[in-house]
Design a protein around this motif. Structure first.
Motif, PDB file in Angstrom:
ATOM      1  N   PRO A   9       0.826  -1.223   0.000  1.00 32.04           N
ATOM      2  CA  PRO A   9       0.000   0.000   0.000  1.00 32.04           C
ATOM      3  C   PRO A   9       0.854   1.265   0.000  1.00 32.04           C
ATOM      4  N   ALA A  10       2.062   1.180   0.568  1.00 33.12           N
ATOM      5  CA  ALA A  10       2.914   2.369   0.649  1.00 33.12           C
ATOM      6  C   ALA A  10       3.463   2.780  -0.710  1.00 33.12           C
ATOM      7  N   ARG A  11       3.555   1.826  -1.640  1.00 38.18           N
ATOM      8  CA  ARG A  11       4.199   2.115  -2.927  1.00 38.18           C
ATOM      9  C   ARG A  11       3.213   2.353  -4.062  1.00 38.18           C
ATOM     10  N   ARG A  12       1.930   2.048  -3.838  1.00 36.01           N
ATOM     11  CA  ARG A  12       0.970   2.057  -4.948  1.00 36.01           C
ATOM     12  C   ARG A  12       0.859   3.415  -5.643  1.00 36.01           C
ATOM     13  N   SER A  13       0.933   3.353  -6.977  1.00 33.09           N
ATOM     14  CA  SER A  13       0.769   4.568  -7.767  1.00 33.09           C
ATOM     15  C   SER A  13      -0.023   4.222  -9.011  1.00 33.09           C
ATOM     16  N   GLN A  14      -1.219   4.824  -9.123  1.00 28.92           N
ATOM     17  CA  GLN A  14      -2.075   4.537 -10.278  1.00 28.92           C
ATOM     18  C   GLN A  14      -1.388   4.978 -11.566  1.00 28.92           C
TER      19      GLN A  14
ATOM     20  N   LEU B   4       1.741   4.984 -12.245  1.00 26.60           N
ATOM     21  CA  LEU B   4       2.783   4.036 -12.657  1.00 26.60           C
ATOM     22  C   LEU B   4       2.164   2.786 -13.298  1.00 26.60           C
ATOM     23  N   VAL B   5       1.030   2.327 -12.731  1.00 27.82           N
ATOM     24  CA  VAL B   5       0.343   1.162 -13.306  1.00 27.82           C
ATOM     25  C   VAL B   5      -0.086   1.485 -14.743  1.00 27.82           C
ATOM     26  N   GLU B   6      -0.643   2.686 -14.932  1.00 23.69           N
ATOM     27  CA  GLU B   6      -1.098   3.089 -16.279  1.00 23.69           C
ATOM     28  C   GLU B   6       0.084   3.240 -17.243  1.00 23.69           C
ATOM     29  N   THR B   7       1.195   3.758 -16.738  1.00 19.81           N
ATOM     30  CA  THR B   7       2.381   3.916 -17.589  1.00 19.81           C
ATOM     31  C   THR B   7       2.888   2.545 -18.050  1.00 19.81           C
ATOM     32  N   GLY B   8       2.952   1.594 -17.109  1.00 21.17           N
ATOM     33  CA  GLY B   8       3.371   0.225 -17.439  1.00 21.17           C
ATOM     34  C   GLY B   8       2.435  -0.408 -18.452  1.00 21.17           C
ATOM     35  N   ALA B   9       1.123  -0.194 -18.264  1.00 22.60           N
ATOM     36  CA  ALA B   9       0.124  -0.766 -19.179  1.00 22.60           C
ATOM     37  C   ALA B   9       0.274  -0.167 -20.573  1.00 22.60           C
ATOM     38  N   THR B  10       0.528   1.145 -20.640  1.00 24.09           N
ATOM     39  CA  THR B  10       0.700   1.807 -21.941  1.00 24.09           C
ATOM     40  C   THR B  10       1.871   1.168 -22.698  1.00 24.09           C
ATOM     41  N   TYR B  11       2.967   0.896 -21.971  1.00 28.00           N
ATOM     42  CA  TYR B  11       4.107   0.242 -22.617  1.00 28.00           C
ATOM     43  C   TYR B  11       3.709  -1.147 -23.116  1.00 28.00           C
ATOM     44  N   TRP B  12       3.021  -1.913 -22.264  1.00 26.19           N
ATOM     45  CA  TRP B  12       2.667  -3.286 -22.627  1.00 26.19           C
ATOM     46  C   TRP B  12       1.760  -3.320 -23.862  1.00 26.19           C
ATOM     47  N   HIS B  13       0.793  -2.418 -23.910  1.00 19.75           N
ATOM     48  CA  HIS B  13      -0.110  -2.356 -25.075  1.00 19.75           C
ATOM     49  C   HIS B  13       0.665  -2.032 -26.352  1.00 19.75           C
ATOM     50  N   THR B  14       1.732  -1.240 -26.216  1.00 22.86           N
ATOM     51  CA  THR B  14       2.556  -0.904 -27.382  1.00 22.86           C
ATOM     52  C   THR B  14       3.225  -2.156 -27.939  1.00 22.86           C
ATOM     53  N   VAL B  15       3.731  -3.004 -27.020  1.00 18.79           N
ATOM     54  CA  VAL B  15       4.326  -4.278 -27.446  1.00 18.79           C
ATOM     55  C   VAL B  15       3.272  -5.094 -28.207  1.00 18.79           C
ATOM     56  N   ASP B  16       2.027  -5.027 -27.723  1.00 19.82           N
ATOM     57  CA  ASP B  16       0.930  -5.757 -28.362  1.00 19.82           C
ATOM     58  C   ASP B  16       0.624  -5.209 -29.762  1.00 19.82           C
ATOM     59  N   PHE B  17       0.424  -3.881 -29.886  1.00 19.50           N
ATOM     60  CA  PHE B  17       0.001  -3.386 -31.210  1.00 19.50           C
ATOM     61  C   PHE B  17       1.140  -3.414 -32.238  1.00 19.50           C
TER      62      PHE B  17
END
Lengths: 97, 200
Positions: B167-172, B174-187
């Motif tokens: 809970p101390a490290r959670r950052s929405q 950062l999660v969205e940034t990681g997801a944006t990168y992953w989707h790029t690998v996909d497309f």
């Protein structure tokens, strides 16, 4: 709300997968054993891929909720990639020996 | 003078139920757009090359199995679907579900990676190597450079999972940034798949 969102994501995935499976239909319908050059297949393959990329931008990458600038840039990028790919194919075909 | 235009909200703001936001860090979007352009450059070189010697490219391409490409694509689309669900779960505060979906994303990523390696081994055994012909030079170049992006994606997913666990490290963001990168690998794979396996 979470369920509604997840249902939308699932529908998006089903659409993207269906568009992928269209390639199998195209592939089976054009070749009888050996592969043959086809402008229709090439253009269809590129256009379908670009439609999938736009869906991934809009839905999975949540661009539809993004400010207009990002929506326009990503749409512009899809068009730019399309122009480069189709342009390369047609220019290459025109200058082919 | 009264500023009427500034006082009245724009119709699009009224009609949209969601507030406007950029998913993740804008820097990641700069990277995504840059990478897309770079890959588009490679794709253009490949398309021009194949139009110069269609028969040779078609002959070599016949050794690729479209079903493997379809399987690869579906695996990566599943991983993108999972990470999109992870972002939404984290946004709603459902962190156990977000964590589960992040692991699911990595699992589908591994399925893609393993099937790609199996395909490389199969093609190499058939005599199709980096230097055997022009089509396979492009094939190995594009698939391996994409796989490097996938491997970086695993590091990104690791960071997302590390953040979600405490809970101390959670950052929405950062999660969205990681997801944006992953989707790029996909497309990027969606485009590579169409160009290597389907284009004639």
């Amino acid at each position: 709300m979470t369920t509604a969102f997840n249902k939308r994501l699932l529908i998006v995935w089903v659409i993207l997968t269906s568009l992928t499976l269209i390639y199998v239909v195209i592939d089976r319908s054009v070749d009888g054993g050996t592969l043959r050059a086809s402008t229709v297949v090439t253009v269809s393959a590129i256009v379908i891929a670009l439609v999938k990329v736009r869906i991934i931008f809009r839905e999975f990458m949540e661009v539809r909720h993004a400010p207009a600038l990002l929506r326009r840039i990503t749409d512009g990028w899809v068009v730019l990639v399309g122009v480069c790919l189709l342009g390369s194919y047609f220019v290459g075909s025109a200058i082919a020996p | 003078m009264t500023d009427l235009a500034g006082a009245s909200p724009r119709p699009e703001q009224l009609s949209d139920e969601h507030p406007k936001f950029v998913p993740g860090q804008p820097d990641m979007w700069m990277f995504v757009l840059f990478e897309t352009l770079l890959f588009t450059g490679y794709f253009s070189v490949y398309l021009v090359s194949r139009t110069q010697d269609r028969e040779a490219f078609l002959g070599a391409q016949a050794d690729l199995d479209l079903r493997v490409g379809v399987f690869n694509t579906i695996a990566l689309l599943l991983s993108s679907w999972a990470i999109a669900g992870c972002v939404q779960a984290a946004r709603n505060g459902d962190y156990p579900s977000a964590l589960k979906k992040a692991f699911l994303t990595a699992t589908f990523g591994v399925v893609f990676l393993v099937s790609k390696i199996v395909e490389w081994v199969r093609e190499t055994r058939m005599g199709n190597t980096f230097t055997s012909d022009e089509f396979f030079s492009h094939y190995y170049f594009l698939t391996s450079i994409h796989c490097i992006h996938l491997l970086i994606g695993f590091v990104v997913l690791g960071v997302v999972i590390y953040q979600l666990r405490s809970p101390a490290r959670r950052s929405q963001q950062l999660v969205e940034t990681g997801a944006t990168y992953w989707h790029t690998v996909d497309f990027l794979w969606v485009l590579i798949f169409a160009l290597l396996y389907v284009v004639r």
